[in-house]
Scaffold this motif. Structure first.
Motif, PDB file in Angstrom:
ATOM      1  N   ASP A 203       0.749  -6.482  11.346  1.00 26.19           N
ATOM      2  CA  ASP A 203      -0.320  -6.481  10.350  1.00 26.19           C
ATOM      3  C   ASP A 203       0.021  -5.438   9.288  1.00 26.19           C
ATOM      4  O   ASP A 203       1.162  -4.964   9.224  1.00 26.19           O
ATOM      5  CB  ASP A 203      -1.669  -6.207  11.017  1.00 26.19           C
ATOM      6  CG  ASP A 203      -1.683  -4.890  11.779  1.00 26.19           C
ATOM      7  OD1 ASP A 203      -0.722  -4.104  11.636  1.00 26.19           O
ATOM      8  OD2 ASP A 203      -2.659  -4.648  12.512  1.00 26.19           O
ATOM      9  N   ALA A 204      -0.958  -5.102   8.475  1.00 23.21           N
ATOM     10  CA  ALA A 204      -0.682  -4.166   7.385  1.00 23.21           C
ATOM     11  C   ALA A 204      -0.160  -2.834   7.924  1.00 23.21           C
ATOM     12  O   ALA A 204       0.741  -2.216   7.331  1.00 23.21           O
ATOM     13  CB  ALA A 204      -1.942  -3.960   6.544  1.00 23.21           C
ATOM     14  N   ALA A 205      -0.694  -2.408   9.061  1.00 23.63           N
ATOM     15  CA  ALA A 205      -0.240  -1.137   9.633  1.00 23.63           C
ATOM     16  C   ALA A 205       1.225  -1.210  10.046  1.00 23.63           C
ATOM     17  O   ALA A 205       1.984  -0.239   9.885  1.00 23.63           O
ATOM     18  CB  ALA A 205      -1.115  -0.770  10.833  1.00 23.63           C
ATOM     19  N   THR A 206       1.648  -2.353  10.572  1.00 23.93           N
ATOM     20  CA  THR A 206       3.049  -2.522  10.960  1.00 23.93           C
ATOM     21  C   THR A 206       3.952  -2.475   9.728  1.00 23.93           C
ATOM     22  O   THR A 206       5.010  -1.834   9.732  1.00 23.93           O
ATOM     23  CB  THR A 206       3.233  -3.873  11.687  1.00 23.93           C
ATOM     24  OG1 THR A 206       2.173  -4.052  12.635  1.00 23.93           O
ATOM     25  CG2 THR A 206       4.567  -3.934  12.396  1.00 23.93           C
ATOM     26  N   GLY A 207       3.518  -3.165   8.671  1.00 25.52           N
ATOM     27  CA  GLY A 207       4.301  -3.152   7.435  1.00 25.52           C
ATOM     28  C   GLY A 207       4.412  -1.751   6.855  1.00 25.52           C
ATOM     29  O   GLY A 207       5.493  -1.330   6.408  1.00 25.52           O
ATOM     30  N   LEU A 208       3.302  -1.020   6.878  1.00 26.22           N
ATOM     31  CA  LEU A 208       3.318   0.350   6.364  1.00 26.22           C
ATOM     32  C   LEU A 208       4.240   1.225   7.214  1.00 26.22           C
ATOM     33  O   LEU A 208       4.999   2.050   6.684  1.00 26.22           O
ATOM     34  CB  LEU A 208       1.894   0.914   6.336  1.00 26.22           C
ATOM     35  CG  LEU A 208       1.749   2.336   5.777  1.00 26.22           C
ATOM     36  CD1 LEU A 208       2.242   2.417   4.334  1.00 26.22           C
ATOM     37  CD2 LEU A 208       0.294   2.797   5.867  1.00 26.22           C
TER      38      LEU A 208
ATOM     39  N   ALA B 204       9.194   4.176   7.734  1.00 25.00           N
ATOM     40  CA  ALA B 204      10.439   4.430   8.470  1.00 25.00           C
ATOM     41  C   ALA B 204      11.638   4.443   7.534  1.00 25.00           C
ATOM     42  O   ALA B 204      12.665   5.059   7.829  1.00 25.00           O
ATOM     43  CB  ALA B 204      10.629   3.386   9.568  1.00 25.00           C
ATOM     44  N   THR B 205      11.532   3.773   6.381  1.00 22.91           N
ATOM     45  CA  THR B 205      12.647   3.800   5.426  1.00 22.91           C
ATOM     46  C   THR B 205      12.671   5.097   4.648  1.00 22.91           C
ATOM     47  O   THR B 205      13.698   5.458   4.103  1.00 22.91           O
ATOM     48  CB  THR B 205      12.548   2.670   4.376  1.00 22.91           C
ATOM     49  OG1 THR B 205      11.428   2.915   3.530  1.00 22.91           O
ATOM     50  CG2 THR B 205      12.427   1.321   5.028  1.00 22.91           C
ATOM     51  N   THR B 206      11.535   5.774   4.554  1.00 25.82           N
ATOM     52  CA  THR B 206      11.481   6.927   3.674  1.00 25.82           C
ATOM     53  C   THR B 206      11.766   8.220   4.415  1.00 25.82           C
ATOM     54  O   THR B 206      11.976   9.235   3.795  1.00 25.82           O
ATOM     55  CB  THR B 206      10.104   7.027   2.987  1.00 25.82           C
ATOM     56  OG1 THR B 206       9.105   7.146   4.005  1.00 25.82           O
ATOM     57  CG2 THR B 206       9.840   5.793   2.159  1.00 25.82           C
ATOM     58  N   GLY B 207      11.771   8.178   5.731  1.00 22.83           N
ATOM     59  CA  GLY B 207      12.096   9.373   6.502  1.00 22.83           C
ATOM     60  C   GLY B 207      13.591   9.606   6.522  1.00 22.83           C
ATOM     61  O   GLY B 207      14.364   8.818   5.972  1.00 22.83           O
TER      62      GLY B 207
ATOM     63  N   ALA C 114       0.830  -1.207   0.000  1.00 26.82           N
ATOM     64  CA  ALA C 114       0.000   0.000   0.000  1.00 26.82           C
ATOM     65  C   ALA C 114       0.865   1.258   0.000  1.00 26.82           C
ATOM     66  O   ALA C 114       0.572   2.229  -0.723  1.00 26.82           O
ATOM     67  CB  ALA C 114      -0.933  -0.008   1.216  1.00 26.82           C
ATOM     68  N   GLY C 115       1.935   1.235   0.790  1.00 24.88           N
ATOM     69  CA  GLY C 115       2.819   2.394   0.831  1.00 24.88           C
ATOM     70  C   GLY C 115       3.515   2.629  -0.497  1.00 24.88           C
ATOM     71  O   GLY C 115       3.595   3.764  -0.985  1.00 24.88           O
ATOM     72  N   LEU C 116       3.999   1.549  -1.104  1.00 24.10           N
ATOM     73  CA  LEU C 116       4.674   1.674  -2.397  1.00 24.10           C
ATOM     74  C   LEU C 116       3.692   2.158  -3.467  1.00 24.10           C
ATOM     75  O   LEU C 116       4.014   3.024  -4.279  1.00 24.10           O
ATOM     76  CB  LEU C 116       5.279   0.327  -2.801  1.00 24.10           C
ATOM     77  CG  LEU C 116       6.536  -0.091  -2.016  1.00 24.10           C
ATOM     78  CD1 LEU C 116       6.805  -1.582  -2.172  1.00 24.10           C
ATOM     79  CD2 LEU C 116       7.757   0.705  -2.507  1.00 24.10           C
ATOM     80  N   GLU C 117       2.472   1.593  -3.457  1.00 22.35           N
ATOM     81  CA  GLU C 117       1.489   2.017  -4.460  1.00 22.35           C
ATOM     82  C   GLU C 117       1.179   3.509  -4.309  1.00 22.35           C
ATOM     83  O   GLU C 117       1.107   4.245  -5.294  1.00 22.35           O
ATOM     84  CB  GLU C 117       0.193   1.204  -4.334  1.00 22.35           C
ATOM     85  CG  GLU C 117      -0.790   1.543  -5.454  1.00 22.35           C
ATOM     86  CD  GLU C 117      -2.191   0.973  -5.257  1.00 22.35           C
ATOM     87  OE1 GLU C 117      -2.520   0.558  -4.131  1.00 22.35           O
ATOM     88  OE2 GLU C 117      -2.952   0.966  -6.239  1.00 22.35           O
TER      89      GLU C 117
END
Lengths: 351, 351
Positions: free
Chosen positions: B130-135, B140-143, B84-87
């Protein structure tokens, strides 16, 4: 198929507003103790989950359900919902920290999954199966409908399916072996290639039916064939934007090892090859599963030989039924006529 | 590792109330155009997603992220959030229906994933990524933190990790090759076996360090060793309730083919074998990934030879760092001392 249940959850806009969903999920539910399972990945563009554990070298022996779903890689989220449903029902691999553990069951349901590409078929790229869709498909297997006939056609993971420019969908077929054992196939037909032999309009798979099974399925008359040809149908596989994938589950009540299930799964790929051409293309992620409920003893070598041959034919026949059960669907991104609407003369006496 | 970013999202109860979470997710993010990738599944109990497409016979050439996560099979849901984050950021495999397509990007992010077993480590069996943890791990990688040093120890997917009765976690190591190219490893150390040689208390992996790297890491003194032995530590692998899994990602800026990435991934398994004993047990689902950012040209045969050998050592060294970076964690289902708390005499001058 005794011991297995199938549930569909389709996402299909009620109105043709050109911005809707046309996708869904299908669950094949094993008995609570699970089924021995195998997988065969043959297409070039697979989208899968929990398939590595099906390798016969891996420890987990049984799976609790198999999920087939639309939505491409996004659709793998539907497995979250299937797992949630199974966990709520206490079904899964037992991971209690010790025999003294009390309280709610600590289970991890094993739910291998594979996806078909149907993104945007209903016009809305963001309309995809999610955990709620997977849970709905699981719940559909546990209701009374789960005990009845398995839905075919434009349902579940077949809701957005297309095959060679015609409407695809879900098909099933089964056979009784000499021993009285059963083998059954469920297919999500969504192929880049065609299930129709273009020069004659006949279904490739029809010649692999049981004696008399497709006797009422004749070739289309010349006028229908010429009209289809003028419309560019059936289409062969086009590269580029088109993406596809056909999935199958072959199941038997005979006891098989994981390695034997992997061999049976490979028969699914062969059955598909007989019914669709071209097949396993660069834009297909074709994946076949096999399940053994182990309700009957292991077959001898002759019984296994028969199972594999008849199993492959079940997949081929299920593809014929998928084509015949599909109904025409109009959507914003194209019209997909059904085989029966394109060639009404072929079906002599089918209900 | 130039071109890659790492993000952690840990779930760890603030108070030791014996009913909390002790798990998390870690994302290794490729450049926006993706990285060539391979995988090697070696443990008997893997939990994976989107690994079939890494087979060199499959079409998809690049992945956009790799997810390592706790939560056993349930944790695969975290990949939904990474996708979801990548999309949302427009990153993924382009699936536009045609070049004329306008509007938002139609992308399918490719996010292979593998899980470690840490269910119930914090006391709450239902506390899982869950999905929220993955997001969150993706975000955290993009900050700005994504550009800094990679977090090690009890973070991300290593939050609930245990190794041979001691606290496990995340470790990293890298090396510069003769060409100036880089190879780097990130490990989630959560093994049934031990990273410690029981008779001496030394870390198996320490002898594979770069010249001088672990020179300040001596054997524990006799008193500490005797006390540990009395406490039954380090423990070897016990069957039964114990479930584990060590994951690794090896990455290089050299251009590799998918097949070469698969070979590099297999080096991850070898590096693990040198650092943990027993390894790849029936209760481990050990899985190694390899990524090539393709920022540098393909290596010649000598360069590939060097990459594979040094890559294996990076995984071994990353395991040493995972052990050294772990801190002691008390939870309702057991206390896991850290290596450094058990053997404080071993570390002469480490910060």
């Amino acid at each position: 198929m005794p011991g297995l249940r199938v549930g569909h959850a389709g996402m299909r806009a009620a109105t043709d507003d050109r911005s809707g969903a046309l996708t869904g999920s299908t669950v094949v539910l094993a008995p609570p103790g699970g089924a021995v399972a195998g997988v065969d990945v043959r297409g070039a563009a697979p989208g899968t989950r929990e398939t590595d554990l099906l390798d016969p070298r891996r420890m987990v022996q049984r799976v609790h359900a198999v999920l087939l779903t639309g939505g491409s890689a996004y659709g793998l989220a539907a497995a979250d919902g299937v797992m949630a449903g199974l966990e709520a029902d206490g079904v899964g691999f037992d991971v209690r920290p010790g025999p003294e553990h009390a309280g709610p069951a600590w289970v991890v349901p094993i739910v291998p999954a594979a996806v078909v590409f149907d993104l945007g078929r209903g016009g809305d790229f963001a309309a995809r199966p999610d955990a709620a869709t997977g849970l709905a498909a699981y719940r559909a297997t546990t209701g009374p409908a789960g005990g009845g006939a398995v839905g075919q056609g434009v349902v579940g993971a077949g809701t957005g399916a297309v095959v060679g420019g015609l409407k695809g969908g879900i098909g099933t077929a089964s056979a009784v072996l000499e021993s009285g054992a059963v083998v059954a196939a469920l297919v999500v037909l969504n192929a880049a290639g065609s299930a129709v032999h273009p020069p004659t309009g006949e279904l490739y798979g029809a010649r692999f039916g049981l004696p008399g099974e497709f006797a009422d399925l004749g070739p289309p008359d010349a006028g229908e064939l010429a009209a289809a040809r003028d419309a560019g149908l059936p289409r062969g596989a086009a590269m580029g934007a088109l993406r596809a994938t056909t999935l199958s589950v072959l199941a038997t009540d005979l006891t098989l090892s994981k390695a034997e299930c992997a061999v049976l799964a490979a028969m699914g790929a062969d059955g598909l090859a007989r019914a669709v051409n071209p097949v396993h293309t660069l834009v297909d992620g074709d994946t076949s599963f096999a399940l053994s409920t182990t309700a009957r003893p292991a077959p001898g070598q002759a019984g296994l030989h028969e199972l594999l041959a008849v199993g492959a034919d079940c997949v081929t026949r299920a593809i014929v039924y998928a084509v015949l059960a599909a109904d025409p669907v109009r959507t914003p991104v194209g019209d997909w006529p059904s085989y029966r609407s394109l060639f009404p003369s072929t079906v002599v006496a089918r209900p």
